[in-house]
Write a protein that holds these residues in place. Structure first.
Motif, PDB file in Angstrom:
ATOM      1  N   GLN A 258      32.594  34.994  35.287  1.00  0.00           N
ATOM      2  CA  GLN A 258      31.283  34.760  35.886  1.00  0.00           C
ATOM      3  C   GLN A 258      31.339  33.641  36.928  1.00  0.00           C
ATOM      4  O   GLN A 258      30.774  33.747  38.003  1.00  0.00           O
ATOM      5  CB  GLN A 258      30.309  34.364  34.788  1.00  0.00           C
ATOM      6  CG  GLN A 258      29.005  35.104  34.833  1.00  0.00           C
ATOM      7  CD  GLN A 258      28.143  34.723  33.641  1.00  0.00           C
ATOM      8  OE1 GLN A 258      28.164  33.583  33.182  1.00  0.00           O
ATOM      9  NE2 GLN A 258      27.393  35.673  33.143  1.00  0.00           N
ATOM     10  N   ARG A 259      32.024  32.555  36.596  1.00  0.00           N
ATOM     11  CA  ARG A 259      32.124  31.422  37.515  1.00  0.00           C
ATOM     12  C   ARG A 259      32.926  31.782  38.739  1.00  0.00           C
ATOM     13  O   ARG A 259      32.629  31.342  39.844  1.00  0.00           O
ATOM     14  CB  ARG A 259      32.754  30.229  36.805  1.00  0.00           C
ATOM     15  CG  ARG A 259      31.837  29.609  35.804  1.00  0.00           C
ATOM     16  CD  ARG A 259      32.423  28.343  35.283  1.00  0.00           C
ATOM     17  NE  ARG A 259      32.408  27.311  36.307  1.00  0.00           N
ATOM     18  CZ  ARG A 259      31.339  26.553  36.558  1.00  0.00           C
ATOM     19  NH1 ARG A 259      30.250  26.726  35.878  1.00  0.00           N
ATOM     20  NH2 ARG A 259      31.387  25.621  37.478  1.00  0.00           N
ATOM     21  N   GLN A 262      30.723  33.486  41.187  1.00  0.00           N
ATOM     22  CA  GLN A 262      29.626  32.717  41.787  1.00  0.00           C
ATOM     23  C   GLN A 262      29.997  32.249  43.198  1.00  0.00           C
ATOM     24  O   GLN A 262      31.113  31.800  43.421  1.00  0.00           O
ATOM     25  CB  GLN A 262      29.328  31.489  40.942  1.00  0.00           C
ATOM     26  CG  GLN A 262      28.167  31.704  40.000  1.00  0.00           C
ATOM     27  CD  GLN A 262      27.973  30.521  39.086  1.00  0.00           C
ATOM     28  OE1 GLN A 262      28.506  29.450  39.356  1.00  0.00           O
ATOM     29  NE2 GLN A 262      27.249  30.717  38.016  1.00  0.00           N
ATOM     30  N   GLY A 266      26.227  28.290  45.632  1.00  0.00           N
ATOM     31  CA  GLY A 266      25.073  29.098  45.247  1.00  0.00           C
ATOM     32  C   GLY A 266      23.895  28.271  44.801  1.00  0.00           C
ATOM     33  O   GLY A 266      22.810  28.381  45.359  1.00  0.00           O
ATOM     34  N   LYS A 267      24.134  27.424  43.822  1.00  0.00           N
ATOM     35  CA  LYS A 267      23.018  26.662  43.271  1.00  0.00           C
ATOM     36  C   LYS A 267      23.024  25.253  43.829  1.00  0.00           C
ATOM     37  O   LYS A 267      24.063  24.587  43.787  1.00  0.00           O
ATOM     38  CB  LYS A 267      23.145  26.581  41.754  1.00  0.00           C
ATOM     39  CG  LYS A 267      22.279  27.602  41.034  1.00  0.00           C
ATOM     40  CD  LYS A 267      22.153  27.210  39.576  1.00  0.00           C
ATOM     41  CE  LYS A 267      22.777  28.258  38.662  1.00  0.00           C
ATOM     42  NZ  LYS A 267      22.979  27.761  37.315  1.00  0.00           N
ATOM     43  N   SER A 291      31.396  22.098  39.617  1.00  0.00           N
ATOM     44  CA  SER A 291      31.211  22.913  40.812  1.00  0.00           C
ATOM     45  C   SER A 291      32.302  22.622  41.828  1.00  0.00           C
ATOM     46  O   SER A 291      32.671  23.486  42.613  1.00  0.00           O
ATOM     47  CB  SER A 291      29.818  22.693  41.408  1.00  0.00           C
ATOM     48  OG  SER A 291      29.575  21.317  41.568  1.00  0.00           O
TER      49      SER A 291
END
Lengths: 296, 124
Positions: A258-259, A262, A266-267, A291
């Motif tokens: 999942q990471r 990303q 993104g966030k 991150s």
């Protein structure tokens, strides 16, 4: 038996209304806290007494004196863990087997501790008992206690800890009481075959409560998949350990996948870096570090 | 099994249980917000519950399937046996009752009573 969580939320709202308007903070009286803890643990009492009795009855089937069963409820205090211990005692298991099996069976407690790190902080000696008493049911009660919102208020914090200690103590008392009743019932030759199903029923109830809390389908499908694969492939005595270990590995893999997917930025990461104070400071720094890792 | 050996195993079990509960407090009090830990903490309990349901359903009477040459027929005979079918029916009742009333005590008591009756009345 996970109704503790639902029950306690209703208690929570009630307590909020009764204790809201008292600006000069006085420590809550011990009697009031006992009353509150008793109310909160009532559903656990109704669950723990039959379950503890099931354990007690099961224990009487071993060729051991009953006080050892009582000792288990005093020093182990783990539903599934004690049932497993009875099975292992009956099978004449070795020390290493008991240690590894119990460790893996109870490994979910690791995650209970994680969300209570902040709540238990500075509880002093009582912290040891809070950690010792962290069963599924006690966790669900403690985790759903109303947060006073004033984490820096030492009086509120102290009251919070006093209440948590009372809840933990009462829960263990119900468990010990149930064990005593079960040990006695075993002596009376009461036909209790099938009572161990209470444990299965408990897991079904807790599983459904997990569903209500999570509302995501895949963890349940993953659990089904992994266990049925285990039923197919693993010897019976390694089923539980193998399935949970496989689930952990898959979860870890899914997290990394999942990471990896990303987008790097993104966030937006909030960056109001006030001096690390409590949980939020730690979260910020960890998040930033993490991150940076994913940035290609 | 001597009392001394039992005492030793109980001590080991108590130690292991306390260890699982204390480990996060010992090692992770500074890393409680790492996203991986949050991820595991969020999803593992649900998975573990499903595992525990199936394992406890199968723990009592299920034959050791890994050693059986005919796994499908082993499953079928488990289901057809009074214990296997009763367990499944009782578990479904617990789930249905809990979804309906969401009263843990009621669900557990009724399910357990049903299974005990099933067993003791000889699997209707």
């Amino acid at each position: 038996m996970s109704s503790p969580s639902t029950a306690s939320t209703s208690h929570a709202s009630r307590d909020d209304t009764t204790c809201a308007g008292s600006p000069p903070r006085q420590p809550v009286s011990g009697r009031h806290l006992w009353q509150q803890a008793l109310n909160q643990t009532l559903p656990v009492m109704f669950g723990y007494i039959p379950l503890g009795a099931a354990f007690g009855v099961l224990f009487t089937q071993l060729p051991l004196s009953p006080w050892l069963g009582l000792l288990m409820s005093l020093v182990i205090l783990a539903g599934a863990g004690q049932f497993l211990a009875v099975a292992l005692l009956g099978a004449g298991a070795g020390i290493t087997e008991v240690f590894v099996a119990t460790l893996l069976l109870n490994s979910r407690h690791l995650f209970y501790g994680l969300s209570l790190l902040e709540r238990f902080r500075a509880a002093g000696l009582g912290k040891l008992y809070l950690i010792f008493g962290l069963t599924d049911e006690t966790y669900s009660l403690l985790a759903s206690l109303p947060r006073s919102g004033e984490r820096d208020d030492p009086v509120a914090r102290r009251d919070d800890q006093r209440l948590m200690l009372r809840i933990t103590f009462l829960n263990q008392s119900w468990w010990v009481l149930g064990t005593l009743l079960g040990l006695a019932a075993g002596q009376l030759n009461f036909d209790s075959s099938g009572i161990e199903f209470a444990l299965t029923a408990l897991f079904v109830v807790l599983g459904i409560e997990q569903w209500f809390a999570l509302r995501e389908r895949w963890p349940f499908l993953l659990g089904l998949l992994v266990t049925f694969a285990g039923l197919w492939l693993l010897p019976k005595d390694q089923l539980l350990l193998g399935s949970i270990a496989a689930a952990c590995a898959l979860l870890l893999g899914q997290y990394h996948y999942q990471r990896g997917k990303q987008p790097p930025h993104g966030k937006p990461v909030p960056r109001d870096d006030h001096p690390p104070h409590g949980k939020s400071g730690a979260r910020q720094t960890r998040h930033n570090q993490a991150s940076e890792h994913t940035t290609p | 099994m001597t009392t001394l050996h039992a005492l030793l195993l109980i001590a080991v079990s108590a130690g292991a249980t306390f260890t699982t509960r204390a480990l996060p407090f010992v090692f992770l009090s500074r890393h409680s917000a790492h996203p991986l830990i949050l991820h595991m903490g969020r999803y593992l309990p649900a998975i573990v519950m499903v595992v525990l349901i199936i394992v406890s359903l199968s723990a009592m009477q299920l034959p050791d399937l890994s050693e059986s040459a005919h796994r499908i027929s082993a499953w079928r005979s488990w289901l057809e046996s009074a214990e296997g079918a009763g367990m499944l029916v009782a578990a479904i009742c617990v789930a249905g009752l809990h979804l309906w009333r969401r009263n843990a005590l009621l669900s557990i008591a009724v399910g357990t009573g049903l299974y005990m009756a099933w067993l003791q009345l000889g699997g209707v």
